[in-house]
Write a protein that holds these residues in place. Sequence first.
Motif, PDB file in Angstrom:
ATOM      1  N   UNK A  47       0.846  -1.239   0.022  1.00 57.41           N
ATOM      2  CA  UNK A  47       0.016   0.189  -0.040  1.00 57.41           C
ATOM      3  C   UNK A  47       0.833   1.169   0.052  1.00 57.41           C
ATOM      4  N   UNK A  48       1.754   1.207   0.777  1.00 61.25           N
ATOM      5  CA  UNK A  48       2.748   2.532   0.889  1.00 61.25           C
ATOM      6  C   UNK A  48       3.411   2.607  -0.342  1.00 61.25           C
ATOM      7  N   UNK A  49       3.803   1.391  -0.863  1.00 62.61           N
ATOM      8  CA  UNK A  49       4.677   1.369  -2.219  1.00 62.61           C
ATOM      9  C   UNK A  49       3.845   1.908  -3.420  1.00 62.61           C
ATOM     10  N   UNK A  50       2.587   1.985  -3.391  1.00 53.22           N
ATOM     11  CA  UNK A  50       2.008   2.576  -4.364  1.00 53.22           C
ATOM     12  C   UNK A  50       1.987   4.181  -4.594  1.00 53.22           C
ATOM     13  N   UNK A  51       2.760   4.567  -3.697  1.00 57.08           N
ATOM     14  CA  UNK A  51       3.271   6.016  -3.779  1.00 57.08           C
ATOM     15  C   UNK A  51       4.624   6.301  -4.255  1.00 57.08           C
ATOM     16  N   UNK A  52       5.052   4.983  -4.586  1.00 56.31           N
ATOM     17  CA  UNK A  52       6.790   5.113  -5.127  1.00 56.31           C
ATOM     18  C   UNK A  52       6.796   5.974  -6.334  1.00 56.31           C
ATOM     19  N   UNK A  53       7.725   6.578  -6.629  1.00 58.73           N
ATOM     20  CA  UNK A  53       8.121   7.401  -7.836  1.00 58.73           C
ATOM     21  C   UNK A  53       7.920   6.473  -9.026  1.00 58.73           C
ATOM     22  N   UNK A  54       8.721   5.414  -8.915  1.00 59.63           N
ATOM     23  CA  UNK A  54       8.612   4.160 -10.108  1.00 59.63           C
ATOM     24  C   UNK A  54       7.316   3.782 -10.335  1.00 59.63           C
ATOM     25  N   UNK A  55       6.338   3.515  -9.302  1.00 61.52           N
ATOM     26  CA  UNK A  55       5.001   3.246  -9.520  1.00 61.52           C
ATOM     27  C   UNK A  55       4.221   4.075 -10.045  1.00 61.52           C
ATOM     28  N   UNK A  56       4.427   5.419  -9.598  1.00 59.39           N
ATOM     29  CA  UNK A  56       3.461   6.538  -9.966  1.00 59.39           C
ATOM     30  C   UNK A  56       3.737   7.067 -11.448  1.00 59.39           C
ATOM     31  N   UNK A  57       4.769   6.774 -11.967  1.00 57.11           N
ATOM     32  CA  UNK A  57       5.387   7.265 -13.321  1.00 57.11           C
ATOM     33  C   UNK A  57       5.110   6.122 -14.282  1.00 57.11           C
TER      34      UNK A  57
ATOM     35  N   UNK B 206       3.226   6.539 -17.383  1.00 56.63           N
ATOM     36  CA  UNK B 206       4.124   7.585 -18.731  1.00 56.63           C
ATOM     37  C   UNK B 206       5.167   6.789 -19.362  1.00 56.63           C
ATOM     38  N   UNK B 207       5.249   5.892 -19.136  1.00 56.76           N
ATOM     39  CA  UNK B 207       6.188   4.970 -19.726  1.00 56.76           C
ATOM     40  C   UNK B 207       6.131   3.727 -20.293  1.00 56.76           C
ATOM     41  N   UNK B 208       4.804   3.705 -20.535  1.00 61.19           N
ATOM     42  CA  UNK B 208       4.221   2.242 -21.187  1.00 61.19           C
ATOM     43  C   UNK B 208       4.776   1.946 -22.604  1.00 61.19           C
ATOM     44  N   UNK B 209       5.133   0.735 -22.664  1.00 57.85           N
ATOM     45  CA  UNK B 209       5.686   0.496 -23.892  1.00 57.85           C
ATOM     46  C   UNK B 209       4.627  -0.102 -25.118  1.00 57.85           C
ATOM     47  N   UNK B 210       3.433  -0.093 -24.421  1.00 56.36           N
ATOM     48  CA  UNK B 210       2.247  -0.716 -25.223  1.00 56.36           C
ATOM     49  C   UNK B 210       1.134   0.330 -24.884  1.00 56.36           C
ATOM     50  N   UNK B 211      -0.008   0.118 -25.677  1.00 54.45           N
ATOM     51  CA  UNK B 211      -1.266   1.027 -25.145  1.00 54.45           C
ATOM     52  C   UNK B 211      -2.101   0.407 -23.950  1.00 54.45           C
ATOM     53  N   UNK B 212      -2.988   1.156 -23.345  1.00 56.33           N
ATOM     54  CA  UNK B 212      -3.488   0.637 -22.292  1.00 56.33           C
ATOM     55  C   UNK B 212      -5.108   1.133 -22.267  1.00 56.33           C
ATOM     56  N   UNK B 213      -5.924   0.443 -21.896  1.00 58.54           N
ATOM     57  CA  UNK B 213      -7.032   1.108 -21.563  1.00 58.54           C
ATOM     58  C   UNK B 213      -7.393   0.940 -19.987  1.00 58.54           C
ATOM     59  N   UNK B 214      -8.038   2.005 -19.492  1.00 55.35           N
ATOM     60  CA  UNK B 214      -8.405   2.163 -18.216  1.00 55.35           C
ATOM     61  C   UNK B 214     -10.025   2.203 -17.982  1.00 55.35           C
ATOM     62  N   UNK B 215     -10.499   1.275 -17.398  1.00 52.01           N
ATOM     63  CA  UNK B 215     -11.891   1.320 -17.176  1.00 52.01           C
ATOM     64  C   UNK B 215     -12.088   1.506 -15.568  1.00 52.01           C
TER      65      UNK B 215
END
Length: 295
Positions: free
Chosen positions: A211-221, A224-233
């Motif tokens: 839960x705390x790790x959800x706020x890590x910079x690597x996770x939050x960003x 923005x670095x995805x190599x593939x398209x993503x859909x957010x439902x």
Amino acid sequence: MIAYEEVRVPVTGGELAVLRWPAREPGAPVVLALHGITANALAWGPVARLLDGRVTVVAPDLRGRAGSSALPGPYGIAAHADDAAAVATALGGSGRVVLAGHSMGAFVAALAAVRHPERFGPLLLVDGGIGFPAPTHLAPDELMTAVIGPAMDRLSMTFPDRAAYRSFWQAHPAFTDAWSDEVDAYIQRDLTGDEPALRSTCRIEAVRTDGIGLFDEEVLTAVRKLPVPATLLWAQRGLMDEEQGLYDETRLAAADLGGTRVTPVAVRGVNHYTVLTGETGGKEIARRLLDLSGA
């Protein structure tokens, strides 16, 4: 509820429990599905049913939960992302698999795609994956309560029998009008121990670290670095079936997804749980997964 098999996949520190719903045809596409922070693989049971054997669905119990409860740390989103890659390698065939994640699982999916681009194709993020900076005035445990609310309290509770655990969940506002045998199987998979002191399989230290790790910079960003398209439902309603969901148009505008490969899509009439476990949300997820996999 359709039949599945449980297999074990070697990962760092031991073996991960993975549920597998096989496709009717050999060589069908594979979807790897990741659950939320205090959930387990059977949360994906309704979606697996609605996919109707057109793809193979593999869903692990993430490290520190259900059948993978005995796996030691390190915990954290990066550890789960690497575990997901191990599952894809073991069960995903030779190609890249479609990757789906709900809630915390969506954050894991985004990071896994960034860390292991050779293993994963397009992403489906379900009411998760887009984060916001942590409130700086909260202590870690206060932050966890803010993130997952009553779900954290459940981890230190005991229950006299399985019926009591069922009653606990049936009283949850998110499931008031959305109970099913599949939901019951999902929540019962979370129990361990003996009567009259049954308890959740979720290891508190794993949930706290994740839960705390959800706020890590690597996770939050990661999105923005995805190599593939993503859909957010994203679900219209929240964890307690409140009108305010985790996301809305205003929050997504503030997240500034314009320069990313993420396409947000609202799912009306569902909450954070039923977007995955209910018929309306499950049908939308299944439809999107079939499109992404080409099945």
